[in-house]
Every structure is written in structure tokens, then in C-alpha cells.
Motif scaffolding. Structure first.
Motif, PDB file in Angstrom:
ATOM      1  N   GLY A  15       0.788  -1.228   0.000  1.00  7.01           N
ATOM      2  CA  GLY A  15       0.000   0.000   0.000  1.00  7.01           C
ATOM      3  C   GLY A  15       0.818   1.274   0.000  1.00  7.01           C
ATOM      4  O   GLY A  15       0.256   2.371   0.032  1.00  7.01           O
ATOM      5  N   PHE A  16       2.140   1.164  -0.054  1.00  9.09           N
ATOM      6  CA  PHE A  16       3.001   2.346   0.030  1.00  9.09           C
ATOM      7  C   PHE A  16       2.825   3.248  -1.185  1.00  9.09           C
ATOM      8  O   PHE A  16       2.747   2.777  -2.325  1.00  9.09           O
ATOM      9  CB  PHE A  16       4.459   1.903   0.148  1.00  9.09           C
ATOM     10  N   ARG A  17       2.803   4.535  -0.961  1.00  6.75           N
ATOM     11  CA  ARG A  17       2.769   5.530  -2.031  1.00  6.75           C
ATOM     12  C   ARG A  17       3.875   6.534  -1.780  1.00  6.75           C
ATOM     13  O   ARG A  17       4.114   6.944  -0.647  1.00  6.75           O
ATOM     14  CB  ARG A  17       1.417   6.260  -2.070  1.00  6.75           C
ATOM     15  N   GLY A  18       4.558   6.942  -2.829  1.00  5.56           N
ATOM     16  CA  GLY A  18       5.659   7.872  -2.691  1.00  5.56           C
ATOM     17  C   GLY A  18       6.964   7.236  -3.134  1.00  5.56           C
ATOM     18  O   GLY A  18       6.966   6.226  -3.845  1.00  5.56           O
ATOM     19  N   ASP A  19       8.079   7.833  -2.759  1.00  2.00           N
ATOM     20  CA  ASP A  19       9.405   7.323  -3.097  1.00  2.00           C
ATOM     21  C   ASP A  19      10.084   6.796  -1.847  1.00  2.00           C
ATOM     22  O   ASP A  19       9.899   7.318  -0.749  1.00  2.00           O
ATOM     23  CB  ASP A  19      10.280   8.424  -3.715  1.00  2.00           C
ATOM     24  N   TRP A  20      10.917   5.778  -2.033  1.00  2.00           N
ATOM     25  CA  TRP A  20      11.655   5.185  -0.916  1.00  2.00           C
ATOM     26  C   TRP A  20      13.125   5.088  -1.323  1.00  2.00           C
ATOM     27  O   TRP A  20      13.490   4.304  -2.195  1.00  2.00           O
ATOM     28  CB  TRP A  20      11.079   3.809  -0.592  1.00  2.00           C
ATOM     29  N   THR A  21      13.931   5.945  -0.719  1.00  2.00           N
ATOM     30  CA  THR A  21      15.372   5.925  -0.979  1.00  2.00           C
ATOM     31  C   THR A  21      16.080   5.845   0.366  1.00  2.00           C
ATOM     32  O   THR A  21      16.454   6.863   0.965  1.00  2.00           O
ATOM     33  CB  THR A  21      15.812   7.186  -1.752  1.00  2.00           C
ATOM     34  N   ALA A  25      13.231  -9.194   2.067  1.00  2.00           N
ATOM     35  CA  ALA A  25      12.075  -8.297   1.993  1.00  2.00           C
ATOM     36  C   ALA A  25      10.831  -9.008   2.503  1.00  2.00           C
ATOM     37  O   ALA A  25      10.640 -10.207   2.275  1.00  2.00           O
ATOM     38  CB  ALA A  25      11.852  -7.823   0.560  1.00  2.00           C
ATOM     39  N   VAL A  26       9.978  -8.261   3.185  1.00  2.00           N
ATOM     40  CA  VAL A  26       8.736  -8.790   3.730  1.00  2.00           C
ATOM     41  C   VAL A  26       7.575  -8.388   2.810  1.00  2.00           C
ATOM     42  O   VAL A  26       7.306  -7.190   2.637  1.00  2.00           O
ATOM     43  CB  VAL A  26       8.503  -8.271   5.165  1.00  2.00           C
ATOM     44  N   ASP A  27       6.942  -9.360   2.211  1.00  2.00           N
ATOM     45  CA  ASP A  27       5.814  -9.240   1.292  1.00  2.00           C
ATOM     46  C   ASP A  27       6.224  -8.688  -0.069  1.00  2.00           C
ATOM     47  O   ASP A  27       6.081  -9.365  -1.081  1.00  2.00           O
ATOM     48  CB  ASP A  27       4.674  -8.430   1.898  1.00  2.00           C
ATOM     49  N   VAL A  28       6.706  -7.453  -0.143  1.00  2.00           N
ATOM     50  CA  VAL A  28       7.309  -6.901  -1.360  1.00  2.00           C
ATOM     51  C   VAL A  28       8.472  -6.013  -0.931  1.00  2.00           C
ATOM     52  O   VAL A  28       8.454  -5.460   0.177  1.00  2.00           O
ATOM     53  CB  VAL A  28       6.305  -6.064  -2.198  1.00  2.00           C
ATOM     54  N   PRO A  29       9.491  -5.835  -1.758  1.00  2.00           N
ATOM     55  CA  PRO A  29      10.535  -4.878  -1.409  1.00  2.00           C
ATOM     56  C   PRO A  29       9.935  -3.482  -1.248  1.00  2.00           C
ATOM     57  O   PRO A  29       9.144  -3.037  -2.078  1.00  2.00           O
ATOM     58  CB  PRO A  29      11.496  -4.940  -2.609  1.00  2.00           C
ATOM     59  N   SER A  30      10.282  -2.798  -0.181  1.00  2.00           N
ATOM     60  CA  SER A  30       9.738  -1.458   0.063  1.00  2.00           C
ATOM     61  C   SER A  30      10.073  -0.543  -1.102  1.00  2.00           C
ATOM     62  O   SER A  30      11.200  -0.513  -1.592  1.00  2.00           O
ATOM     63  CB  SER A  30      10.314  -0.887   1.362  1.00  2.00           C
ATOM     64  N   GLY A  31       9.058   0.200  -1.547  1.00  2.00           N
ATOM     65  CA  GLY A  31       9.237   1.107  -2.673  1.00  2.00           C
ATOM     66  C   GLY A  31       8.853   0.515  -4.008  1.00  2.00           C
ATOM     67  O   GLY A  31       8.830   1.225  -5.015  1.00  2.00           O
ATOM     68  N   VAL A  32       8.536  -0.779  -4.062  1.00  2.00           N
ATOM     69  CA  VAL A  32       8.084  -1.429  -5.289  1.00  2.00           C
ATOM     70  C   VAL A  32       6.564  -1.477  -5.278  1.00  2.00           C
ATOM     71  O   VAL A  32       5.956  -1.959  -4.316  1.00  2.00           O
ATOM     72  CB  VAL A  32       8.668  -2.849  -5.426  1.00  2.00           C
ATOM     73  N   ASP A  33       5.946  -0.968  -6.328  1.00  2.00           N
ATOM     74  CA  ASP A  33       4.497  -0.964  -6.428  1.00  2.00           C
ATOM     75  C   ASP A  33       3.993  -2.402  -6.504  1.00  2.00           C
ATOM     76  O   ASP A  33       4.374  -3.154  -7.404  1.00  2.00           O
ATOM     77  CB  ASP A  33       4.076  -0.178  -7.673  1.00  2.00           C
ATOM     78  N   GLY A  34       3.125  -2.780  -5.594  1.00  2.00           N
ATOM     79  CA  GLY A  34       2.643  -4.153  -5.538  1.00  2.00           C
ATOM     80  C   GLY A  34       1.788  -4.555  -6.719  1.00  2.00           C
ATOM     81  O   GLY A  34       1.598  -5.741  -6.973  1.00  2.00           O
ATOM     82  N   LEU A  35       1.261  -3.580  -7.471  1.00  2.00           N
ATOM     83  CA  LEU A  35       0.431  -3.870  -8.636  1.00  2.00           C
ATOM     84  C   LEU A  35       1.245  -3.898  -9.927  1.00  2.00           C
ATOM     85  O   LEU A  35       1.101  -4.806 -10.742  1.00  2.00           O
ATOM     86  CB  LEU A  35      -0.687  -2.830  -8.762  1.00  2.00           C
ATOM     87  N   GLY A  64       4.853  -3.341 -10.209  1.00  2.00           N
ATOM     88  CA  GLY A  64       6.273  -3.672 -10.138  1.00  2.00           C
ATOM     89  C   GLY A  64       7.194  -2.489 -10.345  1.00  2.00           C
ATOM     90  O   GLY A  64       8.420  -2.638 -10.321  1.00  2.00           O
ATOM     91  N   GLU A  65       6.634  -1.294 -10.511  1.00  4.77           N
ATOM     92  CA  GLU A  65       7.466  -0.106 -10.719  1.00  4.77           C
ATOM     93  C   GLU A  65       8.166   0.281  -9.417  1.00  4.77           C
ATOM     94  O   GLU A  65       7.544   0.321  -8.356  1.00  4.77           O
ATOM     95  CB  GLU A  65       6.607   1.057 -11.209  1.00  4.77           C
ATOM     96  N   ALA A  66       9.473   0.554  -9.515  1.00  7.64           N
ATOM     97  CA  ALA A  66      10.238   0.980  -8.347  1.00  7.64           C
ATOM     98  C   ALA A  66      10.168   2.491  -8.216  1.00  7.64           C
ATOM     99  O   ALA A  66      10.388   3.223  -9.180  1.00  7.64           O
ATOM    100  CB  ALA A  66      11.689   0.539  -8.476  1.00  7.64           C
ATOM    101  N   HIS A  67       9.862   2.959  -7.012  1.00  5.61           N
ATOM    102  CA  HIS A  67       9.777   4.388  -6.732  1.00  5.61           C
ATOM    103  C   HIS A  67      10.918   4.748  -5.782  1.00  5.61           C
ATOM    104  O   HIS A  67      10.941   4.315  -4.629  1.00  5.61           O
ATOM    105  CB  HIS A  67       8.427   4.739  -6.111  1.00  5.61           C
ATOM    106  N   GLY A  68      11.848   5.545  -6.258  1.00  5.38           N
ATOM    107  CA  GLY A  68      13.043   5.846  -5.479  1.00  5.38           C
ATOM    108  C   GLY A  68      14.151   4.846  -5.803  1.00  5.38           C
ATOM    109  O   GLY A  68      14.276   4.389  -6.945  1.00  5.38           O
ATOM    110  N   ARG A  69      14.920   4.461  -4.797  1.00  7.43           N
ATOM    111  CA  ARG A  69      16.000   3.487  -4.979  1.00  7.43           C
ATOM    112  C   ARG A  69      15.879   2.410  -3.895  1.00  7.43           C
ATOM    113  O   ARG A  69      16.617   2.420  -2.901  1.00  7.43           O
ATOM    114  CB  ARG A  69      17.373   4.165  -4.933  1.00  7.43           C
ATOM    115  N   PRO A  70      14.925   1.491  -4.063  1.00  5.30           N
ATOM    116  CA  PRO A  70      14.712   0.464  -3.030  1.00  5.30           C
ATOM    117  C   PRO A  70      15.913  -0.463  -2.896  1.00  5.30           C
ATOM    118  O   PRO A  70      16.737  -0.596  -3.806  1.00  5.30           O
ATOM    119  CB  PRO A  70      13.491  -0.311  -3.555  1.00  5.30           C
TER     120      PRO A  70
END
Length: 464
Positions: free
Chosen positions: A101-107, A119-129, A131-137
Motif C-alpha cells: 500500500g506504500f505511495r511515494g518514493d523510498w530511498t 524483503a517482507v511481502d514486497v521490497p519497500s518502494g516497489v508498487d505491488g500492482l 512492479g514499478e520501483a519508486h526511489g531506490r529500493p
């Protein structure tokens, strides 16, 4: 098949769970702790940093930390919202910062030098729907995900950031999943046994492909059909009287350059499936032939690829659904056309390549065209008009060479000829095609190598 659920669908599954959230968190924490110990190779003397956010993802990480601490692991739990510039030294970093459910960038800061990442469930910063990476996970060595795969682990940047993915059962009901990943056992279950009294006509297909001076695609499609189990392969290149370069075992049948669809329809009494399009050309006669063949009410199931897809592109809202009953073949139900586009062809057919939600885009095209759609890519996505979707992860960049799509077309026609329904035939063909590429892998792989290794891909399928 392995279920795949979107973040929205997973939210509904969580809400419907009979157990309270703390029970589910405990199970997720236990699964995470087991994966951590496996990565660490033990507990004694090991150092672990858990980065935990404020949601359920963070709660899963904290539950895992409690279990690991009890096993003697030296633990440090850090708040994802208040990380230092440099993380403490560790053997393992557990990424439980943010979930689907994360929205935004994660660097975040760099992972500790030499530390594995879980990683737990999905790598933080990766859109679960998407697969787009936001920031530099962080790039995980392993991801432990719960109940079902998430699309973001299979699409976009997800596969390169998730590492090895493990699905942990925590007691949630995902039986209503509308998407799945195909496994070899599924293909083995779909393939019919060959009866004792089998003969070549029970699995006969006709490949209409190529054009004068451009017969390579036709040869590769015919080889794919042969190697995927067709009992008889008829090959025709409209306008070509003789094709001395065709595979030895195919039966060549001459077709005129114009009006060839009528000749095909007159000769399909014993043909179970047709493949049309690879290398056929985009002239008016070729396009008219494809449209006439696909639109005929008494034709067999047909696979359309390459130039055949271009022929259907003029009417982007054209519905190809027609229930067909052929004498001696029983009633036809469901779609009888399989479209096999790459991204460019998908756009010409009225689809949306590169859509954020790729599964929804392929579903939409299948529904609008009334056909099974096999969307080539990594992974391959197959959808039918009713909304069923499967993802095929067997193929990879090894197949990115000219002609492999023609081999896939022939293999799909062969599976249709053996009696598989179009949806299952498309999924099975994509899986076998991908495995054949893996088995054939070497520098300099060409499409003919993929065709040659289809029997090995069939042989390696698990037995019941």
C-alpha cells in the motif's frame, strides 16, 4: 497454479479472514523468521537489522524480530521513518518498512556492507500492482510474501528487486484469485494422453505462413508444431508453388497468392487447428485471406501471429467470438481464436502496451476481441474473454532473438490440435517455449534451437 492477487484483492482477503490481525501478524512473523534463519545459516552470533514501518508490514517485521531474538540472534529494530544515514553492521537486513500500500518514493540508506537482504511481502518502494520501483529500493536476495504472489513481484522492476520469492501460507483464503502463475505440473495435467489407437490425423494442424522469398518464419512455425507433438503438419505459403527448404516431415500444399482462405476452408475437414500469419506479408491479398479465414463460421481453432495480427488491426473493436460447431468435432464453446501479440502488435490491435496494470490491459483486449490473448513479454500474460489470467514465468531474455515467436505459434497450434482448449493451449505453449529456451541456452542460441528442445521440455514435465 500459484495464485496471484492484487493489493486491492489482498486487502479484501485480509478483511474477510476469520482470525484477528494479531494472529495473522504472528504467522507472517514466523514465516519471516524462518526465511531469515535460512539465509543466515543459523542463529548463533548472527547480527540482524530489521527496518520496520508503522503498518502491518512493519508489524510482521517486529514479530519476526521477537522470534529471532529468542533464538539468540543479536537484533536491532529501526523505525523506517527515522533511519540514520548509515545502518549498523549486520549479517542480514530485514526490509519490513513498507508493503503493497506504500505511495511515494523510498530511498533508504545503503544496506550494511556484506549483508543479505530479506524483503517482507514486497521490497519497500516497489508498487505491488505494477512492479514499478519508486526511489531506490533495496534489492532483496529473497522476498517472503504471504498467501499469494503479488503482480509487482512478477512485473516491471519487481523480479530484479525481489530476488528469490517464497510464498508463505498464513491461513488466508485466496481460492478466489483471478490470476495465477503456471507451473510444469499444470501443463502436465492439461496435456491429454495419446490413445492406443492414435493416428496422425487426430493431431493435425495447418500452418499458413511465409511469402515468396521470405519462408524462414514458416519453416520455424512448422518445426515448432512438429516438435510440440502435432501428428501431421501441413505447410502452405500463399503464392509459392514449391518450398524445398521446408522441414522434411511437413506436407506442403500449394495455395494461390489471392483467395487462399477459400482453399484452406475447403481442405480443413481433417485439420484440428490452424496457425496463420508469421512472415505472411502485409499486402491486401494476405490481409484479406487472414480476415476471411478468421471470420469463417466453420473453421477450426486458429492461432494468429505476426502479419496476421496486422491484418486484424483495422477493426480494433472487432469481436472475434463466434461459437462454432464443425461436423465430427462436437459443439464449440468459448473463444476459438488465439492472438499472440508483442507490444507493438498489441497497440495495433487496440490494446494498451506499457499500461500500469498489465494484467488488466490484457484482460481488456481479450474481452473486447472475444479471443484468447497471449501477450508476449517477461512474463508472458495470457487472458481469455471471461477475465481468467495466467502468467508464464518460464521464458526470459534468452528468447529475445529473431524467430522464437514463430516457434511459439507452431507449438500453440500443435497443442490445440492435440485437444487443449485455447486458453490452456496458450499457457502451456508459452511454458514449454520458455523451458525449451532455457534447456537450449548457450551463447549464439537461435530460434531453431528452441524448436529442437521442445521435446526435452515436454519430457521434463512432472508425472502425475
Amino acid at each position: 497454479m500459484i495464485p496471484v492477487v492484487t493489493p486491492e484483492e489482498m486487502g479484501a482477503v485480509d478483511a474477510a479472514a476469520p482470525e484477528p490481525t494479531e494472529v495473522l501478524v504472528g504467522r507472517a512473523g514466523a514465516a519471516t523468521a524462518r526465511a531469515a534463519l535460512d539465509l543466515l545459516g543459523g542463529a548463533y552470533g548472527r547480527r540482524v537489522v530489521v527496518v520496520a514501518g508503522k503498518g502491518n508490514n512493519g508489524a510482521d517485521g517486529r514479530a519476526a524480530a521477537d522470534r529471532l531474538r529468542r533464538r539468540g540472534v543479536r537484533l536491532e529494530v529501526l523505525d523506517a521513518a527515522d533511519l540514520p544515514d548509515h545502518l549498523p553492521a549486520a549479517d542480514l537486513l530485514v526490509d519490513a518498512a513498507y508493503g503493497t500500500g506504500f505511495r511515494g518514493d523510498w530511498t533508504p540508506p545503503a544496506a550494511p556492507e556484506g549483508a543479505a537482504v530479506l524483503a517482507v511481502d514486497v521490497p519497500s518502494g516497489v508498487d505491488g500492482l505494477t512492479g514499478e520501483a519508486h526511489g531506490r529500493p533495496w534489492a532483496a536476495d529473497r522476498t517472503v510474501t504471504f498467501a499469494a504472489l503479488k503482480p509487482g513481484l512478477l512485473l516491471g522492476d519487481g523480479p530484479s528487486l525481489a530476488g528469490t520469492v517464497e510464498v508463505a501460507d498464513i491461513g488466508l483464503d485466496v481460492s478466489g484469485a483471478r490470476a495465477h502463475v503456471v507451473e510444469g505440473a499444470d501443463v502436465a495435467r492439461w496435456l491429454p494422453d495419446r490413445p492406443r489407437d492414435a493416428h496422425k490425423w487426430r493431431a493435425a494442424c495447418w500452418v499458413v505462413a511465409g511469402s515468396p522469398g521470405m519462408t524462414g518464419a514458416a519453416h520455424l512455425a512448422a518445426a515448432g508444431a512438429q516438435r510440440a507433438g502435432a501428428g501431421y503438419v501441413r505447410l502452405s505459403t500463399p503464392g509459392l508453388a514449391e518450398d524445398p527448404g521446408a522441414p522434411t516431415e511437413v506436407v506442403g500444399v500449394e495455395l494461390p497468392a489471392e483467395g487462399w482462405a477459400d482453399r484452406v476452408l475447403d481442405g480443413v475437414d481433417r485439420i484440428v487447428a490452424v496457425a496463420v500469419g508469421p512472415g505472411l506479408g502485409t499486402g491486401d491479398a494476405a490481409a484479406a485471406g487472414v480476415r476471411a479465414l478468421v471470420g469463417a463460421a466453420d473453421r477450426p481453432p486458429v492461432v494468429v501471429d505476426g502479419d496476421g495480427l496486422t491484418a486484424l488491426a483495422d477493426d480494433v473493436d472487432g469481436d472475434l467470438t463466434t461459437a462454432r460447431a464443425r461436423p465430427g468435432h462436437g459443439p464449440a464453446t468459448g473463444p476459438t481464436v488465439v492472438l499472440t501479440p508483442h507490444d507493438g502488435e498489441m497497440a495495433r490491435l487496440g490494446g494498451e502496451p506499457g499500461a500500469p496494470d498489465r494484467l488488466a490491459a490484457v484482460r481488456d483486449l481479450a474481452a473486447r476481441r472475444g479471443a484468447v490473448v497471449l501477450s508476449k513479454g517477461s512474463p508472458t500474460v495470457v487472458a481469455d474473454p471471461d477475465g481468467r489470467v495466467v502468467l508464464v514465468t518460464a521464458g526470459d531474455a534468452r528468447l529475445a532473438t529473431a524467430g522464437t515467436g514463430d516457434v511459439l505459434t507452431g507449438a500453440l497450434a500443435a497443442l490445440l490440435a492435440q485437444g487443449l482448449a485455447p486458453f490452456e493451449a496458450a499457457a502451456a505453449a508459452a511454458h514449454l517455449h520458455g523451458r525449451a529456451g532455457a534447456l537450449a541456452w548457450r551463447r549464439g542460441l537461435v530460434a531453431g534451437d528452441v524448436a529442437a528442445h521442445l521435446p526435452a521440455a515436454l519430457t521434463e514435465l512432472p508425472e502425475d
